[in-house]
Design an enzyme around this catalytic site. Structure first.
Site, mmCIF file in Angstrom:
data_model
loop_
_atom_site.group_PDB
_atom_site.id
_atom_site.type_symbol
_atom_site.label_atom_id
_atom_site.label_comp_id
_atom_site.label_asym_id
_atom_site.label_seq_id
_atom_site.Cartn_x
_atom_site.Cartn_y
_atom_site.Cartn_z
ATOM 1 C CB ALA A 10 -0.937 -0.011 1.211
ATOM 2 N N GLY A 13 1.501 3.070 -5.929
ATOM 3 C CA GLY A 13 0.732 2.517 -7.040
ATOM 4 C C GLY A 13 -0.655 2.010 -6.704
ATOM 5 N NE ARG A 35 8.677 1.801 -0.817
ATOM 6 C CZ ARG A 35 8.445 2.077 -2.100
ATOM 7 N NH1 ARG A 35 9.192 2.965 -2.716
ATOM 8 N NH2 ARG A 35 7.480 1.463 -2.759
ATOM 9 C CB SER A 140 0.014 -9.066 -14.705
ATOM 10 O OG SER A 140 0.520 -8.384 -15.836
ATOM 11 C CE1 TYR A 153 5.420 -8.844 -12.607
ATOM 12 C CE2 TYR A 153 4.652 -8.590 -14.871
ATOM 13 C CZ TYR A 153 4.496 -8.356 -13.511
ATOM 14 O OH TYR A 153 3.399 -7.646 -13.070
ATOM 15 C CG PHE A 190 5.183 -2.398 -12.945
ATOM 16 C CD1 PHE A 190 5.067 -3.584 -12.231
ATOM 17 C CD2 PHE A 190 5.468 -2.480 -14.307
ATOM 18 C CE1 PHE A 190 5.240 -4.807 -12.847
ATOM 19 C CE2 PHE A 190 5.639 -3.706 -14.930
ATOM 20 C CZ PHE A 190 5.526 -4.869 -14.202
HETATM 21 P P1 NDP Z 1 4.458 -0.204 -7.469
HETATM 22 O O1 NDP Z 1 5.912 -0.443 -7.615
HETATM 23 O O2 NDP Z 1 3.970 1.197 -7.577
HETATM 24 O O3 NDP Z 1 3.943 -0.817 -6.073
HETATM 25 C C1 NDP Z 1 4.368 -2.073 -5.643
HETATM 26 C C2 NDP Z 1 4.018 -2.250 -4.175
HETATM 27 O O4 NDP Z 1 4.418 -3.571 -3.778
HETATM 28 C C3 NDP Z 1 4.723 -1.271 -3.266
HETATM 29 O O5 NDP Z 1 3.813 -0.769 -2.321
HETATM 30 C C4 NDP Z 1 5.781 -2.110 -2.572
HETATM 31 O O6 NDP Z 1 5.979 -1.649 -1.256
HETATM 32 C C5 NDP Z 1 5.103 -3.484 -2.541
HETATM 33 N N1 NDP Z 1 6.085 -4.549 -2.408
HETATM 34 C C6 NDP Z 1 7.007 -4.946 -3.317
HETATM 35 N N2 NDP Z 1 7.781 -5.917 -2.797
HETATM 36 C C7 NDP Z 1 7.329 -6.145 -1.534
HETATM 37 C C8 NDP Z 1 7.717 -7.022 -0.488
HETATM 38 N N3 NDP Z 1 8.729 -7.882 -0.638
HETATM 39 N N4 NDP Z 1 7.034 -6.992 0.686
HETATM 40 C C9 NDP Z 1 6.017 -6.133 0.846
HETATM 41 N N5 NDP Z 1 5.592 -5.272 -0.104
HETATM 42 C C10 NDP Z 1 6.249 -5.276 -1.279
HETATM 43 O O7 NDP Z 1 3.768 -1.108 -8.568
HETATM 44 P P2 NDP Z 1 2.215 -1.398 -8.928
HETATM 45 O O8 NDP Z 1 1.312 -0.684 -8.016
HETATM 46 O O9 NDP Z 1 2.065 -1.197 -10.374
HETATM 47 O O10 NDP Z 1 2.164 -2.964 -8.666
HETATM 48 C C11 NDP Z 1 1.241 -3.583 -7.802
HETATM 49 C C12 NDP Z 1 0.935 -4.972 -8.330
HETATM 50 O O11 NDP Z 1 0.321 -4.866 -9.603
HETATM 51 C C13 NDP Z 1 2.140 -5.878 -8.535
HETATM 52 O O12 NDP Z 1 1.800 -7.180 -8.137
HETATM 53 C C14 NDP Z 1 2.370 -5.830 -10.051
HETATM 54 O O13 NDP Z 1 3.011 -6.984 -10.518
HETATM 55 C C15 NDP Z 1 0.951 -5.734 -10.525
HETATM 56 N N6 NDP Z 1 0.717 -5.211 -11.868
HETATM 57 C C16 NDP Z 1 1.201 -3.984 -12.258
HETATM 58 C C17 NDP Z 1 0.914 -3.491 -13.518
HETATM 59 C C18 NDP Z 1 1.452 -2.199 -14.021
HETATM 60 O O14 NDP Z 1 1.535 -2.013 -15.261
HETATM 61 N N7 NDP Z 1 1.795 -1.253 -13.158
HETATM 62 C C19 NDP Z 1 0.040 -4.227 -14.431
HETATM 63 C C20 NDP Z 1 -0.402 -5.498 -13.927
HETATM 64 C C21 NDP Z 1 -0.099 -5.951 -12.689
HETATM 65 P P3 NDP Z 1 7.400 -1.517 -0.528
HETATM 66 O O15 NDP Z 1 8.442 -1.287 -1.574
HETATM 67 O O16 NDP Z 1 7.192 -0.385 0.428
HETATM 68 O O17 NDP Z 1 7.560 -2.809 0.180
HETATM 69 C C1 8X3 Z 2 2.537 -5.423 -15.642
HETATM 70 C C2 8X3 Z 2 2.112 -5.275 -17.061
HETATM 71 O O1 8X3 Z 2 2.752 -5.751 -19.477
HETATM 72 O O2 8X3 Z 2 4.460 -4.822 -18.032
HETATM 73 O O3 8X3 Z 2 2.152 -6.652 -15.120
HETATM 74 O O4 8X3 Z 2 3.802 -7.099 -17.809
HETATM 75 S S1 8X3 Z 2 3.359 -5.757 -18.125
#
Ligand code: NDP
Ligand code: 8X3
Length: 252
Positions: A10, A13, A35, A140, A153, A190
């Protein structure tokens, strides 16, 4: 009725936008991430702007004993979790398979699959005991169609797709809904994380078309929780209008 909603990842993103969306609707939030400064800022914002109760828990979803300890130690009133959003995840690197970086592979598999499993393993029993709950896994398009250099991935998100189906089968007898939300390209942190902090490369991913926003995905996650008790969305794929598959974009 106010729900208790636990959102992993949380601090940025989708996860942050999802927490805000549920708070707007007066639900109580358990927000998690690594964080702590960002978690505490979000907790203050949600409490101040939406007057809702928030529990901020800083831990790494890859650490199974930390996950177990945190969930077991939840104050009693927070144990009645109605919605678990397994959102924490990442892509790391984008190399052909024979040049892949092992540390990137471990991080993706450990976070996207094992972290999601640990959260489910320790939260689901609380739902089973109440015969009530909704688990929402963020998959995804990468878990639907493989694309070049997406290898690990994509594998981790195909894993989420399969785990979501298996979870639904195992929990159906306990009245627990299990949903996968599978977004396409969305502009969050991301790509910055995927390209190890290379902002220019990250920005290039979203040039020439309008990607999804974190709020678009949050609206969708919220929507699936608003349906009647007897209705469940099993799987929902959403993409920008300018995206037709994991590899087809209309860019101008
Ligand atoms: P962000 O990088 O903006 O957010 C990712 C979040 O995941 C952060 O809050 C981070 O928090 C948390 N996180 C990562 N690793 C850990 C860990 N080991 N333990 C706890 N928390 C963790 O990316 P998105 O919001 O885009 O991604 C969210 C989800 O959506 C992911 O699963 C991603 O694969 C998926 N997704 C994203 C897409 C995109 O195009 N953006 C499309 C499809 C799916 P912190 O670093 O504080 O731990
Ligand atoms: C994130 C979307 O297309 O970069 O899951 O894999 S993509």
């Amino acid at each position: 009725m106010k729900k208790i909603v636990l959102v992993t990842g949380a601090t940025s993103g989708f996860g942050k936008a999802i927490a805000i969306k549920f708070a707007e609707n007066s639900d109580k939030l358990i927000i998690t991430g690594r964080r702590n400064d960002r978690l505490l800022d979000l907790k203050l914002k949600l409490e101040k702007e939406y007057n809702t109760e928030v529990l901020a828990l800083c831990f790494d979803v890859r650490n199974s004993s930390e996950v177990e300890k945190t969930i077991v130690a939840l104050p009693e009133k927070w144990k009645a979790i109605d919605v678990l959003v397994n959102n924490a995840g990442l892509a790391a690197g984008m190399h052909p398979i024979h040049e892949g970086v092992l540390d990137d592979w471990e991080r993706m598999i450990d976070t996207n699959m094992k972290g999601l499993l640990y959260m489910t393993r320790f939260v689901a029993p609380l739902m089973v005991a109440r015969k009530k709950g909704h688990i929402i896994n963020i998959g995804s398009v990468a878990g639907k169609e493989v694309y070049p250099n997406g290898n690990v991935y994509c594998g981790s998100k195909f894993g989420v797709d399969a785990i979501t189906k298996g979870t639904r089968i195992d929990l159906v007898q306990y009245n627990i809904k299990v949903t996968q939300i599978a977004p396409g390209a969305a502009n969050t942190e991301f790509s910055l994380v995927r390209f190890h902090g290379d902002q220019e490369r990250a920005d290039n991913v979203y040039k020439g078309f309008k990607p999804l926003s974190a709020e678009d995905v949050a609206e969708t996650v919220y929507y699936v929780t608003t349906l009647p008790d007897h209705v469940n969305i099993n799987d929902l794929v959403l993409m920008p209008t300018a995206q037709a598959s994991s590899m087809h974009f209309y860019k101008v």
